[in-house]
Enzyme design. Structure first.
Site, mmCIF file in Angstrom:
data_model
loop_
_atom_site.group_PDB
_atom_site.id
_atom_site.type_symbol
_atom_site.label_atom_id
_atom_site.label_comp_id
_atom_site.label_asym_id
_atom_site.label_seq_id
_atom_site.Cartn_x
_atom_site.Cartn_y
_atom_site.Cartn_z
ATOM 1 N N ASN A 53 -4.489 3.827 -1.036
ATOM 2 C CA ASN A 53 -4.202 4.920 -0.106
ATOM 3 C C ASN A 53 -3.308 5.981 -0.743
ATOM 4 O OD1 ASN A 53 -5.313 4.233 2.690
ATOM 5 N ND2 ASN A 53 -4.245 2.336 2.174
ATOM 6 N N ASP A 76 0.815 -1.219 0.000
ATOM 7 C CA ASP A 76 0.000 0.000 0.000
ATOM 8 C C ASP A 76 0.851 1.274 0.000
ATOM 9 O OD1 ASP A 76 -1.274 -2.310 1.286
ATOM 10 O OD2 ASP A 76 -2.996 -0.994 1.590
ATOM 11 N N HIS A 128 -10.754 1.291 0.497
ATOM 12 C CA HIS A 128 -10.881 2.715 0.175
ATOM 13 C C HIS A 128 -11.039 2.947 -1.323
ATOM 14 C CE1 HIS A 128 -10.070 3.705 4.284
ATOM 15 N NE2 HIS A 128 -8.821 3.288 4.252
#
Length: 257
Positions: A40, A8, A68
Site C-alpha cells: 500500500n 503495511d 495489491h
C-alpha cells in the site's frame, strides 16, 4: 539475529513517517534486518518503483506484498529484477511477475523470506496457502525463514502459524492494518503475531479518511479512498532468531508514534 518486521505502509504519508523513525528504531533495537510490507506504499494502493526505492533508501532491506501487489503495471519489471521484493507465492507462477520466495545472502548468513496470501475473503482462485507453504519450504536455503501471511481472518493466520510451528523462524500477519496483542513464541519455536498493524495516519480507517469510509458503509456507493492526514504511527514486531537453529527466542510487538 534480530529481525524487524513492519506492518503495511500506507501511502506517501506512511513512507515519510517510516523514513523519520526507522533509523533511530534500528539503532535502539539493534536490528540486523528490516522486512516491510509495501503493498500500500503508493498513494492509491499498490507498489511503484518510486515507492519501492523510497522504502529501500529509508533503511528497509526487503519488501513483501499482498493483494495489491499487481495493481500498478509499472512495477512488474521491478518484481522480476529486484531480488529484495517478494510477492505472494500462491499466485500462478507462469503468469505472475516476481517470486514468492527470496533467499537473501547477507554474507555471514542467508535469510529466506516467503510471502503468502490467505484463501478466505481476499482473493479467489489462489493455491491453498498451507500447500503452498510446504512447496516454498522445499526451496528455502536457510534455517532462518520469515513468512508474511497477508490474510483477512485471524483464524486462518493462527492456523497457519501452528501448522508451520517449528519449521519456520517466524510467521507475521499483514493486511488488516490493526495490530494484534499476541506476539509470542509458539511451542515448537516459531515466532508469531496475527497482524503487525500498519504504518500511517493514526486517526483514520486503515489509513483512509474516516468520513469516506463511514459514507461508504452507510450508502454503499463507490468512493475515492483519499489518505487521511495527521499524526502517524509505525507498527511492527521484532523477532530474535538463533542463527544456528533458526528458532525464535523472543517476539515483541512495537508501536512508535
Amino acid at each position: 539475529m534480530r529481525i524487524l518486521c513492519i506492518g503495511d505502509v500506507v501511502g506517501s504519508i506512511g513512507c515519510r513517517f517510516l523514513r523519520e523513525r526507522l533509523p533511530s528504531l534500528k539503532r535502539f533495537k539493534g536490528v540486523d534486518l528490516v522486512i516491510c510490507n509495501g503493498e500500500n506504499s503508493a498513494d492509491g494502493n499498490g507498489l511503484t518503483p518510486v515507492s519501492a526505492r523510497y522504502l529501500f533508501d529509508s533503511g528497509v532491506d526487503a519488501i513483501t506484498l499482498g493483494n495489491h501487489a499487481f495493481r500498478r503495471p509499472e512495477v512488474y519489471s521491478l518484481l522480476e529484477e529486484n531480488p529484495f521484493i517478494v510477492r505472494p507465492a500462491n499466485f500462478p507462477d507462469r503468469s505472475t511477475p516476481g517470486s514468492g520466495i527470496i533467499n537473501l545472502d547477507l554474507g555471514r548468513r542467508i535469510v529466506t523470506i516467503i510471502n503468502l496470501m490467505g484463501n478466505l475473503g481476499v482473493e479467489d482462485g489462489l493455491e491453498n496457502a498451507f500447500d503452498c507453504a510446504d512447496r516454498m519450504l522445499a526451496r528455502a536455503e536457510s534455517k532462518i525463514i520469515l513468512l508474511d501471511f497477508h490474510a483477512e481472518t485471524t483464524s486462518e493466520k493462527r492456523a497457519l502459524g501452528y501448522y508451520l510451528d517449528g519449521r519456520v523462524s517466524a510467521v507475521f500477519g499483514t493486511h488488516t492494518h490493526v495490530q494484534t496483542s499476541d506476539a509470542q513464541v509458539l511451542p515448537k519455536g516459531t515466532g508469531y503475531i496475527t497482524d503487525l498493524g500498519m504504518t500511517g495516519t493514526i486517526h483514520s480507517v486503515l489509513g483512509v479518511k474516516t468520513e469516506i469510509i463511514i459514507n461508504r458503509f452507510r450508502t454503499k456507493l463507490p468512493a475515492r479512498f483519499d489518505l487521511a492526514v495527521g499524526d502517524c504511527k509505525l507498527e511492527a514486531a521484532v523477532f530474535d532468531i538463533d542463527d544456528k537453529s533458526g528458532r525464535c527466542l523472543g517476539a515483541e510487538a512495537l508501536r512508535i508514534e
